[in-house]
Design an enzyme around this catalytic site. Structure first.
Site, PDB file in Angstrom:
ATOM      1  N   ARG A  24       0.863  -1.185   0.000  1.00 22.38           N
ATOM      2  CA  ARG A  24       0.000   0.000   0.000  1.00 22.38           C
ATOM      3  C   ARG A  24       0.896   1.229   0.000  1.00 22.38           C
ATOM      4  O   ARG A  24       1.918   1.275   0.718  1.00 22.38           O
ATOM      5  CB  ARG A  24      -0.888   0.021   1.244  1.00 22.38           C
ATOM      6  N   GLU A  47      -3.482   7.417  -4.327  1.00 26.64           N
ATOM      7  CA  GLU A  47      -3.886   6.929  -5.654  1.00 26.64           C
ATOM      8  C   GLU A  47      -5.188   7.580  -6.087  1.00 26.64           C
ATOM      9  O   GLU A  47      -6.091   7.710  -5.256  1.00 26.64           O
ATOM     10  CB  GLU A  47      -4.053   5.403  -5.614  1.00 26.64           C
ATOM     11  N   HIS A  66      -1.156   0.095  -9.844  1.00 25.13           N
ATOM     12  CA  HIS A  66      -1.734  -0.873  -8.890  1.00 25.13           C
ATOM     13  C   HIS A  66      -2.224  -2.145  -9.621  1.00 25.13           C
ATOM     14  O   HIS A  66      -3.409  -2.471  -9.600  1.00 25.13           O
ATOM     15  CB  HIS A  66      -2.867  -0.219  -8.077  1.00 25.13           C
TER      16      HIS A  66
HETATM   17  C1  DGY Z   1      -5.456  -6.206  -2.721  1.00 19.20           C
HETATM   18  O1  DGY Z   1      -6.209  -7.166  -2.952  1.00 19.20           O
HETATM   19  O2  DGY Z   1      -5.303  -5.772  -1.588  1.00 19.20           O
HETATM   20  C2  DGY Z   1      -4.731  -5.594  -3.873  1.00 19.20           C
HETATM   21  O3  DGY Z   1      -4.078  -4.439  -3.534  1.00 19.20           O
HETATM   22  C3  DGY Z   1      -5.650  -5.322  -5.058  1.00 19.20           C
HETATM   23  O4  DGY Z   1      -6.055  -6.511  -5.570  1.00 19.20           O
END
Ligand code: DGY
Length: 307
Positions: free
Chosen positions: A221, A250, A268
């Site tokens: 993240r 984002e 992402h």
């Molecule tokens: C998640 O699943 O946490 C990813 O960042 C997106 O698929």
């Protein structure tokens, strides 16, 4: 979608853009279940505005978009989709690592700008991956899958994890202190979940500990890194480069980030394979259907509400 259509009174946001908060609330009002994406902020206000939700099923493994404490206080189970995106995310971690080390972004831009004049002995020389030290911060499922790939690339692997792990988990990887993962590595890859403890885990102080030839890879993240501090560290060559799939705000990027040559940026895409996203969808539906049928959902992040 077919299963939901068959087995429920189902409403979905059909547009190729994220639903607004007002649209989520309007759509979920009076319904039993909500499947949300990692972009949807599900907090106390939204839960109360929807009224009567029996389950919130996240389409994603990370669930920092959901106020789990607020859901727990309202006895609403929250579910996620672990396991199925481990390999896809480990693959994109390696794609970014190789791309930034071997300057693929710069090479591609050179060719597309029609500025490539042919092979040169010293053109776009990158960093060696084989023999380099990879640090993995957060040694859960995805961190371990990255370690297994690193072993095949002939890398030395060290890691830091909040809790101690059995050596047999990934024998090739050695646990070290948080400061040592930063000091010793040529590549630092982040795999911790995002929460208040991991907010800005990499900040000015941590970049200062890293070697000038070190690269940072982030596929977890964005806010795990202070992005403005990362831009400064890259601009001043305090570190060598970064491969980023996630960003602090984002889809916005910190000023200056996109102008840097020594970064590779992806929007992402960690779990973005057909197989992975299909499995994530199936798991989200399994979780949701289980709660609606008064069964235990396979992936509940607040199991205390299940009794
Ligand atoms: C998640 O699943 O946490 C990813 O960042 C997106 O698929």
């Amino acid at each position: 979608m077919e299963r939901l259509e068959r087995e429920s009174d189902f409403l979905w946001h059909r547009e190729e853009r994220a639903a607004t908060r007002a649209e989520v609330i309007a759509g979920a009002q009076g319904r039993d279940a909500l499947i949300c994406t990692i972009l949807d902020r599900v907090d106390a206000e939204l839960l109360d505005a929807c009224g009567g939700l029996k389950v919130v099923a996240n389409f994603g493994v990370g669930f920092n978009n959901i106020d789990v404490a607020a859901a727990t206080a309202r006895k609403i189970p929250v579910t996620n989709t672990p396991g199925v995106l481990t390999d896809a995310t480990a693959d994109i971690t390696f794609a970014l690592l190789l791309a930034v080390a071997r300057r693929l972004g710069e090479g591609e831009r050179l060719i597309r700008a029609q500025k490539w004049g042919g092979w040169e002995p010293l053109q776009l020389l990158g960093a060696d991956v084989s023999g380099a030290t990879l640090s993995i911060i957060g040694f859960g499922r995805i961190g371990q899958a990255v370690a297994r790939r690193a072993e095949a690339f002939g890398m030395r692997v060290i890691y830091w994890n909040r809790s101690a792990l059995d050596k047999s988990v990934v024998p090739v990887a050695t646990a070290v202190s948080f400061e040592d993962v930063l000091r010793q590595s040529d590549f630092v890859s982040l795999h911790v979940a995002y929460n208040s403890e991991t907010h800005h885990l990499l900040d000015e102080r941590q970049f200062a500990l890293m070697k000038p030839n070190a690269f940072v890879i982030n596929t977890t993240r964005g806010p795990v890194i202070n992005e403005a501090a990362l831009v400064r560290a890259l601009q001043t060559k305090q570190i060598a480069g970064a491969g980023l799939d996630v960003f602090e705000r984002e889809p916005q990027l910190a000023p200056g980030l996109a102008e840097l040559e020594n970064v590779v940026l992806a929007p992402h895409l960690g779990s973005a394979t057909i197989g992975t996203r299909t499995k994530m969808g199936m798991i989200a539906v399994d979780n949701l259907m289980a709660v609606c049928a008064a069964l235990r959902p396979p992936n509940c992040v607040n199991p205390e509400v299940l009794g």
